[in-house]
Enzyme design. Structure first.
Site, PDB file in Angstrom:
ATOM      1  N   GLY A 232     -15.636 -25.507  11.446  1.00 23.96           N
ATOM      2  CA  GLY A 232     -15.328 -26.321  10.529  1.00 23.96           C
ATOM      3  C   GLY A 232     -14.091 -25.700   9.508  1.00 23.96           C
TER       4      GLY A 232
ATOM      5  CB  CYS B 167      11.833   6.697   3.334  1.00 22.41           C
ATOM      6  SG  CYS B 167      11.006   7.637   1.752  1.00 22.41           S
TER       7      CYS B 167
ATOM      8  CG  ASP C 152     -21.347   6.654   0.018  1.00 24.05           C
ATOM      9  OD1 ASP C 152     -21.460   5.367   0.531  1.00 24.05           O
ATOM     10  OD2 ASP C 152     -21.618   7.619   0.690  1.00 24.05           O
TER      11      ASP C 152
ATOM     12  CE1 TYR D 276     -24.282   7.413  -1.173  1.00 21.65           C
ATOM     13  CE2 TYR D 276     -24.292   7.922  -3.660  1.00 21.65           C
ATOM     14  CZ  TYR D 276     -23.883   8.233  -2.397  1.00 21.65           C
ATOM     15  OH  TYR D 276     -22.655   8.880  -2.155  1.00 21.65           O
TER      16      TYR D 276
ATOM     17  CB  CYS E  20      -8.761  20.617  15.636  1.00 18.75           C
ATOM     18  SG  CYS E  20      -8.284  21.401  17.429  1.00 18.75           S
TER      19      CYS E  20
ATOM     20  CB  CYS F 105       7.409   6.598   0.804  1.00 17.72           C
ATOM     21  SG  CYS F 105       8.666   5.244   0.437  1.00 17.72           S
TER      22      CYS F 105
END
Length: 1215
Positions: A109, A16, A752, A943, A705, A13
């Site tokens: 410009g 909060c 992707d 791809y 980690c 959120c």
């Protein structure tokens, strides 16, 4: 939400920091706790007011205050300039009012100078802050001061040496007294009069227009940092850290001892701590750099990165509306004079640096003699430029230098119409010196090797092998020059270069003189016409930058221009064209092909504001990979760069040739997925709850980690694998994306084009939606400039059905995987064990084949023949083996032959690619996909996760272009290989084969963001040949089947004896020429007999498993390799070193037997296939997600109950 799967994002959120439903984020709303009764329409203002009324206003107040500050500045800007902020100006204004320090990277410009002038006045007059405005020339001091005086009369104090004496003294007195609020001066003033400014001034804002003028004196970097409020101790700490990092970098790549490396690492850790402490006590002002182009030298500019988070450099102006033409003439000066005279007014002549200033003076003299008025700008003097601006000179002449006054500092769109280059822009270096570059050395050695020079081939192979082990080849170059001592592979490579360079120079000079003195190798030219041989390197960036002077944004239109290269040698023009081909869409064409009358009309009309209007947009382009982000950023010149936390944001500008839109891009990556199902004890079903006929799935940001690399989605501050508190959280990426989203007009998410990419796109969309409603999904299947521009143009959205299917897929995997893994860990008392929906059936295939292999073991007898061929025979009879070992010849009993016309195979799909990568190259599935990912993200192939064989018209055109370049157009037979659709087969994106690709990279014609290894080249070669072959005619094959007798044993051998024409010219099958020479009754002498242990059933390789996964319908292109790698990671399977066979371990066999007996329904191939089919139906919208999940939960529950009923109690160990 009724039905379906509603994702709950933990901690996201934006007000909060609590949990929030995805439907709230999708509408731009905060969570229900913050705002139980949301406004009908969520805008920053309505949300702010509603939160304030509810008494729950939290972190969002800062965003609202920022918006209000932008509005206040926008009102000031409109009042003072008489116009509203343009798109790009508004984006920069958002960063300015937040106090960010940054470099503005944008085309000429778009209003940089106007914005900064008004902002400087705003800070001084409204905010009552102190401002320093530095420009490179005195002329610009006058211009900026005049503009500031119009905005806020009397607010600025200007100083330059040519001011009237009284005014100059007055300015100095005011500055010296500390009474100046806004100072405008040159960067030279900073060097000469620093004592007037420091320490009495601490500027709230410092603006540097043109960073190169600042960096000419590296001490100026420290000066400007001190003036913005950094202490001398902080600047010194940052400088020491930069130097220590460079020392460590060199030590690591020059083979330094571990003790030296360890000492430097400790020194860096101490300096980082010292700098963090200094920065925590600092309150610096704001530093903004405009026109941050060029390549800074030295290390001082890196202080900006350490202290302010941005890097200078980059920003070549690649936005052009220009016709690029050339002329080759033996008298280039005379021909240039003719062309310039004919063009008339508004011509800029750029003289190549290799020709020198004398030639610039010569062409000026020639033109003056023809009655053409000229202005010669060979220094930084303003008068020649002013004469050209006023129309007193029709032609402006200068040097084609990247930092030259007429290349960088000229902005006269109404006057500058034609660019004429006398000599292709280039730089020359002594050939011997140039060959100390390892890449150039390899490029030229490959040419010599191709021409049969044996010593060059040997040197190429040795140097290539060594450089594979060297990360930074600049270390090798310095060592070869004797400027650095290097150890290990770097030192050996340097030795080879030192020994080989003189010999290679002699060979290249001889080759060049055989061709008239010039030898072109791709984008390089060896010039051996004089006593000293040179290497000439075309300067494509300077050509683009210089020619861009005649085309820029002006009156809302991109002005039209003409650029002409005039040179005596076609080799120089061709080499420049080669470089431009890879870096831009520009193509040089003969001037004779240009319709000059039409072009002149377009040039004049565009300067009157006629033509297609240009819209400027600021766009945040989000991809998932840092490599892909780097590749895209470099398409349009050297990008700008800034850092926020661990994220790198590249800045570049691109023009859409179809719409005329200009996108000022910020390009960044998510570094993979942002969220995944939580592993916290949330929900009754492993992070999932039932919810009124549907389900609520709890997603958490991903933590990694820093010590062991493990990833997790728990809320624990410690790594679950090693216990380390050092971890990074993707939540920081979410926060950075939200900041960036608030700065731009639109966001395009170009992850992707598959399920995983769609899920990442959805997470990004939800993260940024509350900060910017203009979010689109961009998809491309190849990383090329054309594809990226098309994605920017598209108005697609995220596919909800794909997202829904991906959520269901993830939950199903979690439920099955967690149940099975929990049982395994308890049953075998090994916490690292795991199982999965697809992983376990794959393990079953490997275990079953291993058992079949064991049951049918025998001997493979291999005969090495005097004819040069080999044949083999399998038997389980040991006595027969002993007899065959004594055989001295084979007799040809019979011959059968046939000729057939064979069509080429289609281009690769993922499964076929993995099969061949395993069979031909011996690659594991994981490594094969990693290499393909590198090639895709580097813009070299399409791809690689695809099950389509379709070839687009673009692909067909590419193949035809390549075949024509090799004289094979007669062998072409274009094929689409499939119906229309989004996905394509795996194919190259450029018409260059592996050899040309390697040379282009080595010579610097192509820049890619990865180290291109031999493995990358071999994979690219395999993909390229397969694709080109797919667009060729059938080949004719002569197939021979021979019946052979060895002693008492008779066996058959079949193979291709000859192949002719068609696709075989590019991708030939294996040919056994010895078969073509056989006749019945022949005896073939046996040179050697080898016996190896074998089996009737060959063990599976990764490629075999992938084929089976596709055939049985239990995997997708994105999961093929993952299923195999998971089995390896858990220790269930190993891969043989030489043949790459998959062999189950003892643990793997035990695990599979346990699961297949106790949980057969969950791990069977049939169940996995049916689940895959159900997930496909969810994706297509024909089956409800909640129905699939309910069915899977029942199945899991029944399997667990049945397993318990059979007597195997959870927790009972095998021990």
């Amino acid at each position: 939400m009724p039905g379906g799967v509603n994702a709950v994002y933990m901690g996201l959120c934006y007000n909060c920091g609590g949990n929030i439903d995805e439907d709230r984020l999708e509408k731009g709303l905060p969570c229900a706790r913050c705002l139980p009764s949301p406004p009908r329409r969520a805008t920053p203002l309505t949300v702010y007011r509603a939160l304030k009324k509810a008494g729950t206003l939290g972190a969002y107040s800062w965003e609202y205050l920022s918006i209000r500050e932008v509005e206040r500045f926008e009102a000031y800007f409109a009042a003072k300039s008489g116009s509203r902020l343009w798109s790009a100006q508004r984006s920069w204004a958002k960063r300015l009012v937040k106090g960010d320090s940054f470099a503005i990277i944008a085309p000429t410009g778009v209003g940089k100078s106007t914005l900064l002038t008004v902002y400087a006045a705003y800070v001084a007059a409204v905010k009552r802050g102190r401002v320093l405005y530095l420009v490179p020339t005195e002329n610009l001091v006058r211009q900026v001061y005049a503009k500031l005086d119009q905005v806020e009369p009397g607010i600025a104090t200007a100083y330059y040496s040519r001011m009237p004496a009284k005014a100059r003294e007055s300015s100095l007195e005011k500055i010296a007294s500390g009474g100046a609020r806004l100072i405008v001066a040159t960067t030279g003033f900073l060097s000469r009069r620093f004592d007037l400014l420091h320490p009495q001034y601490k500027f709230d804002l410092a603006i540097v227009d043109d960073v190169d003028s600042l960096l000419r004196n590296s001490r100026n970097v420290e000066r400007i940092l001190l003036l913005t409020g950094f202490s001398e101790e902080t600047v010194e700490a940052a400088h020491s850290l930069v130097k220590a990092r460079l020392k460590l970098y060199r030590a690591l790549h020059s083979g330094a001892s571990e003790s030296i490396v360890s000492r430097l690492e400790q020194e860096i850790a101490q300096l980082e701590a010292r700098l963090r402490l200094s920065l925590s006590e600092a309150s610096p002002g704001q530093l903004v750099i405009a026109s941050a182009t060029g390549r800074p030298r030295g290390v001082k500019h890196l202080l900006f990165k350490e202290l302010l988070g941005f890097e200078v450099g980059g920003g070549s102006d690649y936005l052009r509306n220009i016709v690029d033409a050339y002329v080759v003439d033996s008298d280039p000066v005379g021909r240039t004079a003719e062309i310039v005279s004919a063009l008339g007014d508004g011509v800029i002549v750029f003289v190549s640096q290799r020709l020198g200033k004398d030639v610039a003076r010569a062409i000026a003299g020639r033109l003056e003699g023809m009655g053409v008025s000229t202005a010669l700008a060979l220094t930084g003097a303003r008068r020649p430029v002013e004469a050209f601006a006023r129309g007193e000179a029709r032609v402006l002449i200068g040097m084609a230098s990247r930092y030259g006054v007429i290349v960088r500092g000229l902005d006269l769109p109404e006057r500058s119409k034609y660019a004429v280059f006398l000599g292709a822009p280039s730089a020359k270096t002594h050939l011997l010196e140039a060959l100390y570059s390892p890449r150039r050395m390899l490029a030229f050695l490959s040419i010599a090797q191709e021409k049969g020079v044996e010593w060059a081939g040997e040197a190429f192979r040795r140097l290539s092998r060594l450089l594979e082990k060297v990360i930074d080849t600049s270390i090798v170059s310095l060592a070869a020059r004797g400027k650095l001592e290097a150890q290990g592979p770097a030192g050996e490579a340097a030795g080879i270069i030192s020994e080989t360079a003189p010999r290679l120079v002699d060979w290249l000079v001889a080759e060049a003189r055989l061709q008239g003195g010039l030898l072109r190798v791709g984008g390089l030219v060896v010039d051996a016409r004089g006593p000293i041989p040179y290497l000439v390197v075309p300067d494509a960036p300077t050509y683009i930058q210089a020619s861009g002077r005649v085309s820029r944004l002006y009156r809302g239109v991109m002005t039209r221009g003409l650029s002409i290269v005039v040179d005596e040698a076609p080799e120089y023009v061709e080499a420049l064209g080669e470089r431009l081909k890879w870096t831009t869409s520009s193509r040089l064409r003969p001037l004779s092909e240009v319709d000059m009358e039409k072009l002149r009309r377009e040039i004049e009309e565009s300067r009157r504001g006629k033509g297609r209007r240009v819209r400027v947009k600021t766009t945040l382009l989000v991809v998932e990979s840092p490599t892909k982000a780097r590749t895209i950023a470099w398409f349009w010149g050297r990008p700008g760069k800034r850092r926020i936390g661990r994220s790198v944001i590249y800045e570049a500008s691109v023009s859409d040739p179809e719409t005329g839109d200009v996108h000022i891009l910020q390009i960044t990556s998510t570094r993979g997925h942002l969220t995944d199902l939580t592993t916290d004890s949330v929900g009754s079903k492993y992070g999932v709850d039932e919810d009124g006929g549907g389900y609520r799935a709890y997603y958490s940001t991903i933590k990694r980690c820093l010590d062991c690399g493990a990833q997790h989605t728990s809320s624990s501050p410690f790594c679950p694998r090693c216990g380390s508190p050092r971890q990074v959280d993707s939540k920081s990426v979410v926060e950075i994306l939200r900041k960036l989203a608030s700065e731009v007009d639109e966001i395009v998410i170009a992850t992707d084009p598959d399920r995983e990419g769609e899920k990442i796109a959805w997470d990004v969309f939800l993260a940024v939606r509350p900060y910017n409603p203009n979010v689109r999904r961009g998809r491309f299947h190849e990383v090329t400039p054309r594809a990226v521009i098309e994605a920017l143009r598209s108005g697609e959205s995220v596919e909800k059905s794909l997202i829904e299917a991906q959520k269901v897929r993830r939950i199903v995997d979690r439920w099955i995987g967690f149940h099975l893994s929990t049982h395994l860990k308890l049953k075998f008392s090994k916490p690292w064990l795991g199982a999965g929906r697809v992983q376990t059936p794959v393990l079953g295939w490997i275990v079953d084949r291993y058992r079949e292999w064991q049951d049918t073991r025998g001997y493979l007898v291999i005969f090495k023949l005097s004819s040069g061929g080999r044949t083999s025979y399998f038997t389980q009879n040991r006595l027969e083996v002993e007899n065959l070992k004594r055989v001295e010849w084979l007799e040809v009993v019979d011959i059968a032959g046939k000729t057939e016309e064979r069509n080429p195979p289609p281009p690769y799909t993922t499964d076929e690619y993995l099969y061949d990568a395993s069979r031909k190259l011996g690659l594991s599935a994981g490594l094969a996909m990693k290499i393909a990912q590198d090639l895709f993200e580097s813009g070299l192939i399409t791809y690689h996760r695809t099950d389509s064989t379709r070839v687009s018209p673009t692909g067909v055109k590419l193949a035809l272009e390549y075949l024509a370049s090799r004289g094979l157009e007669g062998e072409a037979q274009p094929r689409g290989w499939g119906e229309g659709g989004a996905h394509e087969a795996i194919r190259p994106v450029r018409p260059i084969d592996a050899q040309d690709l390697e040379r282009a990279v080595l010579s610097g014609s192509i820049r890619i963001p990865i180290r291109l290894t031999r493995l990358h080249i071999r994979v690219y070669d395999m993909i390229f040949r397969r694709f080109i072959a797919s667009q060729m005619k059938p080949a004719t094959l002569d197939i021979v089947e021979a019946t052979l007798q060895a002693g008492e044993t008779v066996f058959n051998h079949a193979g291709v004896a000859r192949v002719r024409g068609g696709y075989a010219l590019v991708n030939p099958p294996r040919v056994e020429e010895w078969l073509a020479r056989l006749s019945p009754g022949d005896r073939i002498d046996v040179e050697d007999v080898l016996v190896v242990k074998s089996s009737l059933k060959r063990l599976y390789r990764a490629g075999d498993i992938v084929k089976m996964m596709r055939e049985h319908g239990i995997g997708r292109p994105s999961t093929y390799a993952k299923a195999i790698e998971q089995n390896r990671r858990h220790g269930y399977v190993i891969e043989s070193k030489k043949m790459r066979y998959l062999i189950p371990t003892k643990t793997g066999v035990s695990i599979y037997d346990y699961l297949s007996n106790g949980f057969k329904k969950l791990v069977s191939v049939d169940t996995t296939r049916r689940l895959e089919e159900a997930l496909e139906r969810v994706e297509k919208g024909v089956e409800k997600p909640e129905a699939v999940l309910a069915s899977v939960w029942r199945m899991v529950d029944e399997a667990v109950s049945l397993h318990a009923a059979t007597g195997d109690v959870m927790g009972q160990s095998e021990a």
